[in-house]
Enzyme design. Structure first.
Site, PDB file in Angstrom:
ATOM      1  N   LYS A  35       0.836  -1.221   0.000  1.00  0.00           N
ATOM      2  CA  LYS A  35       0.000   0.000   0.000  1.00  0.00           C
ATOM      3  C   LYS A  35       0.861   1.257   0.000  1.00  0.00           C
ATOM      4  O   LYS A  35       0.751   2.107   0.882  1.00  0.00           O
ATOM      5  CB  LYS A  35      -0.954   0.018   1.191  1.00  0.00           C
ATOM      6  N   ASP A  61       2.826   7.670  -0.949  1.00  0.00           N
ATOM      7  CA  ASP A  61       3.666   8.850  -0.718  1.00  0.00           C
ATOM      8  C   ASP A  61       3.880   9.557  -2.050  1.00  0.00           C
ATOM      9  O   ASP A  61       3.306   9.161  -3.068  1.00  0.00           O
ATOM     10  CB  ASP A  61       5.007   8.398  -0.097  1.00  0.00           C
TER      11      ASP A  61
END
Ligand code: S5P
Length: 350
Positions: free
Chosen positions: A112, A115
Site C-alpha cells: 500500500k 507517498d
C-alpha cells in the site's frame, strides 16, 4: 471527502468480463501477468488469494508450502515478519519464490505505497526489502494522487528493461563461456539478481526442481503488476466514489502496469476494461452452520461471503486471511474457500 463506509450492495455483474471465463479473459488480457494469472486460475480451479498475515518467516514459508496447492496468489505484509531475512539468494523472499514456483502461485506484497512519486519509487526498488525484485504484484494507495501510480509504473518499466538487459548479457556471457569451454562461474550483477527468480528457470541459476515444479504452466513472466487500492473493506473508510473513479482513470492510463484493483466490486465499466478485482474482507460461516451470518472482526474489518463477492459483486479473486490461518485445520479450510470461490465463479459465468 465523505466516507464511503457502506459496502456496495447491488449486483455488479453487468460488464462483459463478469460473464466470461477466466480462460477467455486470459487470451484477451494485454498485461502479461494478468493473462498468466488467469491461466493459472483456470489450471488450478482456484480464485483464492491467501493473506499470510503471520509473524515469523517459518510460519510464512510453512503456510505457503501447505496451502500452496489451493491458492493462486499469496499476499504478504513483509513488515509483519519479525525475522524477515533480506539475503537475496537465501533469504525469505528467495525461499518463498521457490515455493511459489513449486505450487504455482504469484507473490503479492500488500505494501500500500502512499507517498509522493519519488519516495514510492525508492521504496519499491531500493532499501532493505527491494520489493520489485521478488513480488510479482504490489499495490498503491492513491490518496497522494495519480503521480504515485505513474511513478511506480515508471519504476516497474525501468526495472523490467534493466532485468531483460541483464538476462541477455548473462545468457550471452554463458554462451561465450560454453564456446570457450570455460565454466559459467563469474559473479556478475546478473547472477546476483537471478537468485530472485522462481525456481527451475533459465533465469534462476539452473537449479533443478524436477518433479517439484507445477506442471501445465511455465514460470511467471518477468513483468511486474500493480493493483490500485480503489475501495476498502473497513468500516468508515474515506474512499468515496470520486476517489474510486480517479483510480479507474489512472489504471486506464497505465494499463501496461496496472492489473486491476483492490476493491469490493468489479470496476470494469467501459467496454474494453479488462481489470482484475481482488477483494479482501471475505469469510465463510462455519462449515457446520453455513447459513450463519458472517460478522466483522470488531476492529473495523467487514466480511462478505465468496458467493456475494464473486457471484454478485463481480470480484475475480477473494483474499482471505484469518478465515483460513486461524482455522483449526488451515489446509481443509483453504480447500473449502477454494471450492466456494470457484463454485461462485462457475455460477456467475453459467
Ligand atoms: O480494503 C482492504 C484492503 C486490504 S489489502 N481490506 C483488507 O483487509 N486488506 C488486507 O487484507 C488486510 O491488510 C489484511 O492483510 C487482509 C485481510 O485479512 P483478514 O484476516 O481480515 O481476512
Amino acid at each position: 471527502m465523505s466516507p464511503n463506509n457502506e459496502h456496495p450492495t447491488s449486483s455488479n455483474t453487468h460488464h462483459v468480463t463478469a460473464r466470461q471465463s477466466y480462460a477467455l479473459r486470459a487470451e484477451k488480457a494485454t498485461h502479461p501477468l494478468t493473462s498468466y494469472l488467469l491461466r493459472l486460475m483456470t489450471l488450478k480451479s482456484s480464485n483464492l488469494c491467501l493473506s499470510a498475515d503471520v509473524s515469523t518467516a517459518n510460519q510464512l514459508l510453512s503456510l505457503a508450502n501447505s496451502l500452496g496447492p489451493a491458492i493462486v496468489v499469496l499476499k504478504t505484509h513483509y513488515d509483519l515478519i519479525s525475522n524477515w531475512d533480506y539475503n537475496p539468494s537465501t533469504g525469505t523472499a528467495a525461499r518463498l519464490a521457490r515455493i511459489a514456483r513449486r505450487h504455482g502461485f504469484l507473490i503479492f506484497e500488500d505494501r500500500k505505497f502512499g507517498d509522493i512519486g519519488n519516495t514510492v519509487q525508492l521504496q519499491y526498488t531500493e532499501g532493505t526489502a527491494r520489493i520489485v525484485e521478488w513480488a510479482n504484484i504490489t499495490n498503491v494507495n492513491m490518496v497522494p494522487g495519480k503521480a504515485a501510480v505513474d511513478a511506480l509504473a515508471e519504476a516497474g518499466r525501468k526495472w523490467r528493461e534493466r532485468k531483460r538487459y541483464e538476462l541477455n548479457v548473462g545468457l550471452s556471457a554463458d554462451r561465450q563461456r560454453e564456446r570457450d569451454g570455460r565454466k559459467a562461474s563469474i559473479v556478475s550483477i546478473t547472477t546476483v539478481s537471478q537468485h530472485f527468480e522462481p525456481a527451475n528457470s533459465p533465469r534462476s541459476g539452473g537449479e533443478d526442481f524436477g518433479e517439484e515444479v507445477l506442471r501445465g504452466i511455465e514460470e511467471a513472466p518477468l513483468e511486474r503488476g500493480l493493483l490500485i487500492l480503489a475501495q476498502m473493506s473497513s468500516k468508515g473508510n474515506f474512499m468515496n466514489k470520486e476517489y474510486t473513479d480517479a483510480c479507474v482513470e489512472s489504471a486506464r492510463e497505465n494499463s501496461d502496469f496496472v492489473m486491476g484493483f483492490i476493491a469490493q466490486e468489479s470496476l470494469n465499466r467501459q467496454e474494453d476494461d479488462q481489470f482484475l478485482c481482488m477483494t479482501p474482507g471475505c469469510q465463510l460461516p462455519p462449515a457446520e452452520d453455513e447459513d450463519a451470518e458472517v460478522k466483522g472482526d470488531g476492529k473495523g474489518q467487514q466480511y462478505n461471503t465468496p458467493q456475494k463477492l464473486i457471484g454478485q459483486m463481480g470480484a475475480d479473486i477473494i483474499i482471505v486471511g484469518r478465515g483460513i490461518i486461524k482455522a483449526a485445520d488451515p489446509i481443509i479450510e483453504a480447500e473449502r474457500y477454494r471450492q466456494k470461490g470457484w463454485e461462485a465463479y462457475e455460477e456467475r459465468i453459467a
